[in-house]
Design a protein around this motif. Structure first.
Motif, PDB file in Angstrom:
ATOM      1  N   UNK A 108       1.725  42.965  70.411  1.00 57.07           N
ATOM      2  CA  UNK A 108       0.353  43.415  70.789  1.00 57.07           C
ATOM      3  C   UNK A 108       0.384  45.037  70.848  1.00 57.07           C
ATOM      4  N   UNK A 109      -0.405  45.451  71.800  1.00 53.07           N
ATOM      5  CA  UNK A 109      -0.528  46.952  71.815  1.00 53.07           C
ATOM      6  C   UNK A 109       0.400  47.408  72.780  1.00 53.07           C
ATOM      7  N   UNK A 110       1.406  46.588  73.322  1.00 53.91           N
ATOM      8  CA  UNK A 110       2.598  47.523  74.272  1.00 53.91           C
ATOM      9  C   UNK A 110       3.249  48.274  73.238  1.00 53.91           C
ATOM     10  N   UNK A 111       3.304  48.194  72.296  1.00 53.38           N
ATOM     11  CA  UNK A 111       3.981  49.306  71.194  1.00 53.38           C
ATOM     12  C   UNK A 111       3.162  50.163  70.559  1.00 53.38           C
ATOM     13  N   UNK A 112       1.816  50.439  70.938  1.00 52.76           N
ATOM     14  CA  UNK A 112       0.901  51.538  70.180  1.00 52.76           C
ATOM     15  C   UNK A 112       0.511  52.487  71.115  1.00 52.76           C
ATOM     16  N   UNK A 113       1.166  53.436  71.455  1.00 49.82           N
ATOM     17  CA  UNK A 113       0.850  54.517  72.117  1.00 49.82           C
ATOM     18  C   UNK A 113      -0.367  55.265  71.466  1.00 49.82           C
ATOM     19  N   UNK A 114      -0.952  56.080  72.262  1.00 48.46           N
ATOM     20  CA  UNK A 114      -2.631  56.644  71.908  1.00 48.46           C
ATOM     21  C   UNK A 114      -2.191  57.410  70.707  1.00 48.46           C
ATOM     22  N   UNK A 115      -1.029  58.320  70.280  1.00 45.98           N
ATOM     23  CA  UNK A 115      -0.715  59.141  69.598  1.00 45.98           C
ATOM     24  C   UNK A 115       0.080  59.040  68.520  1.00 45.98           C
ATOM     25  N   UNK A 116      -0.080  57.869  68.087  1.00 42.60           N
ATOM     26  CA  UNK A 116       0.807  57.016  67.049  1.00 42.60           C
ATOM     27  C   UNK A 116      -0.067  57.259  65.818  1.00 42.60           C
ATOM     28  N   UNK A 117       0.783  57.650  64.662  1.00 43.78           N
ATOM     29  CA  UNK A 117       0.313  57.724  63.309  1.00 43.78           C
ATOM     30  C   UNK A 117       1.416  57.068  62.361  1.00 43.78           C
ATOM     31  N   UNK A 118       0.965  55.985  61.790  1.00 45.07           N
ATOM     32  CA  UNK A 118       2.048  55.138  60.967  1.00 45.07           C
ATOM     33  C   UNK A 118       1.625  55.163  59.334  1.00 45.07           C
ATOM     34  N   UNK A 119       2.621  55.649  58.404  1.00 44.56           N
ATOM     35  CA  UNK A 119       2.154  55.794  57.297  1.00 44.56           C
ATOM     36  C   UNK A 119       3.109  55.377  56.248  1.00 44.56           C
ATOM     37  N   UNK A 120       2.928  55.362  54.990  1.00 39.42           N
ATOM     38  CA  UNK A 120       4.054  55.070  54.075  1.00 39.42           C
ATOM     39  C   UNK A 120       4.335  56.244  53.148  1.00 39.42           C
ATOM     40  N   UNK A 121       5.530  56.337  52.650  1.00 40.17           N
ATOM     41  CA  UNK A 121       5.686  57.485  51.711  1.00 40.17           C
ATOM     42  C   UNK A 121       5.832  57.001  50.441  1.00 40.17           C
ATOM     43  N   UNK A 122       5.109  57.326  49.356  1.00 40.85           N
ATOM     44  CA  UNK A 122       5.127  56.860  48.056  1.00 40.85           C
ATOM     45  C   UNK A 122       6.194  57.464  47.121  1.00 40.85           C
ATOM     46  N   UNK A 123       6.819  58.615  47.611  1.00 44.66           N
ATOM     47  CA  UNK A 123       7.657  59.303  46.767  1.00 44.66           C
ATOM     48  C   UNK A 123       7.204  60.585  46.661  1.00 44.66           C
ATOM     49  N   UNK A 124       7.821  61.475  45.883  1.00 47.51           N
ATOM     50  CA  UNK A 124       7.197  62.865  45.790  1.00 47.51           C
ATOM     51  C   UNK A 124       7.623  63.784  46.999  1.00 47.51           C
ATOM     52  N   UNK A 125       6.764  64.725  47.476  1.00 42.69           N
ATOM     53  CA  UNK A 125       7.031  65.535  48.491  1.00 42.69           C
ATOM     54  C   UNK A 125       5.807  65.414  49.583  1.00 42.69           C
TER      55      UNK A 125
END
Length: 249
Positions: A108-125
């Protein structure tokens, strides 16, 4: 830049080696490369505030590289004395967002602090305030990436788990420090997705980094003394990774 090795081992319990985790510090940033079991308490052990970590880059999604993500985030959200003030970025390869969504479904939201940003790197820079991050796919699993971090006129390459790879060689060419796995003790142990000492030697001699840290040892690697084998066949400094070892870059 300064590197601190938090975990130089694998999924197999070892009295001296924890699962994968590496702290990279620049004058403006604190970065984790992978977050295997024990990473969070080892930060406390070396006197680094886990709330000051800016970014975590995951090489792939196996448990020995991601096992402390949930404890890290849980501690971030529920620190009763102090709240995290700056954003925390989590980066991974293909499938990382789906992986994190599954963790949220379980916790649940137990592991979602307010300042979290999650994304994927597709390659490159990718470019941040004082960092340039380059990545390339390597042969281990679908999500696997090797990373190159450039900052303050220095460069570090982290192989993650990988088989022999031309893309890794190209990424690591003439870098200041290459962190490379050597999970397999010799050619008789060869398994798809990991490197033997001879493959590490070949990678080093082709990429020609200035310095190398060899890591991600299964227990058999210590018994076979793979570091001596590698050192005898290359012309640059080779450092054996040890938990809590600090290296100036």
């Amino acid at each position: 830049m300064k590197l601190t090795i938090l975990g130089s081992g694998t999924c197999i319990p070892h009295k001296k080696r924890g699962s994968s985790g590496y702290l990279l510090e620049t004058s403006k940033s604190k970065i984790l490369l992978d977050c295997g079991a024990g990473t969070t308490w080892k930060l406390e052990k070396i006197g680094v505030d886990y709330l000051e970590i800016d970014q975590i880059f995951f090489s792939h999604l196996h448990p020995d590289h991601t096992g402390d993500l949930v404890p890290f985030l849980f501690a971030t959200k529920y620190n009763l004395n102090r709240k995290r003030e700056k954003p925390l970025f989590l980066w991974g390869g293909k499938g990382f967002i789906k992986f994190f969504d599954a963790l949220k479904k379980a916790y649940n939201n137990w592991i979602v602090p307010d300042v979290l940003i999650v994304d994927e790197i597709k390659g490159g820079s990718e470019t941040f305030e004082n960092l340039k991050i380059l990545s390339t796919k390597v042969p281990h699993m679908e999500s696997s990436l090797a990373y190159k971090i450039e900052s303050e006129d220095k460069s570090l390459v982290y192989s993650g788990d990988t088989d022999y790879s031309e893309s890794l060689i190209n990424l690591a060419a003439k870098c200041d420090l290459l962190i490379i796995e050597c999970a397999l003790a010799n050619d008789n142990f060869k398994r798809k997705g990991h490197l033997t000492p001879n493959e590490v030697i070949k990678t080093i001699n082709e990429a020609k980094p200035k310095k190398v840290v060899v890591t991600h040892f299964y227990p058999e690697c210590d018994e076979e003394n793979v570091i001596d084998t590698i050192r005898k066949n290359v012309e640059i400094e080779v450092i054996e990774a040890q938990d809590l070892l600090e290296i100036e870059i």
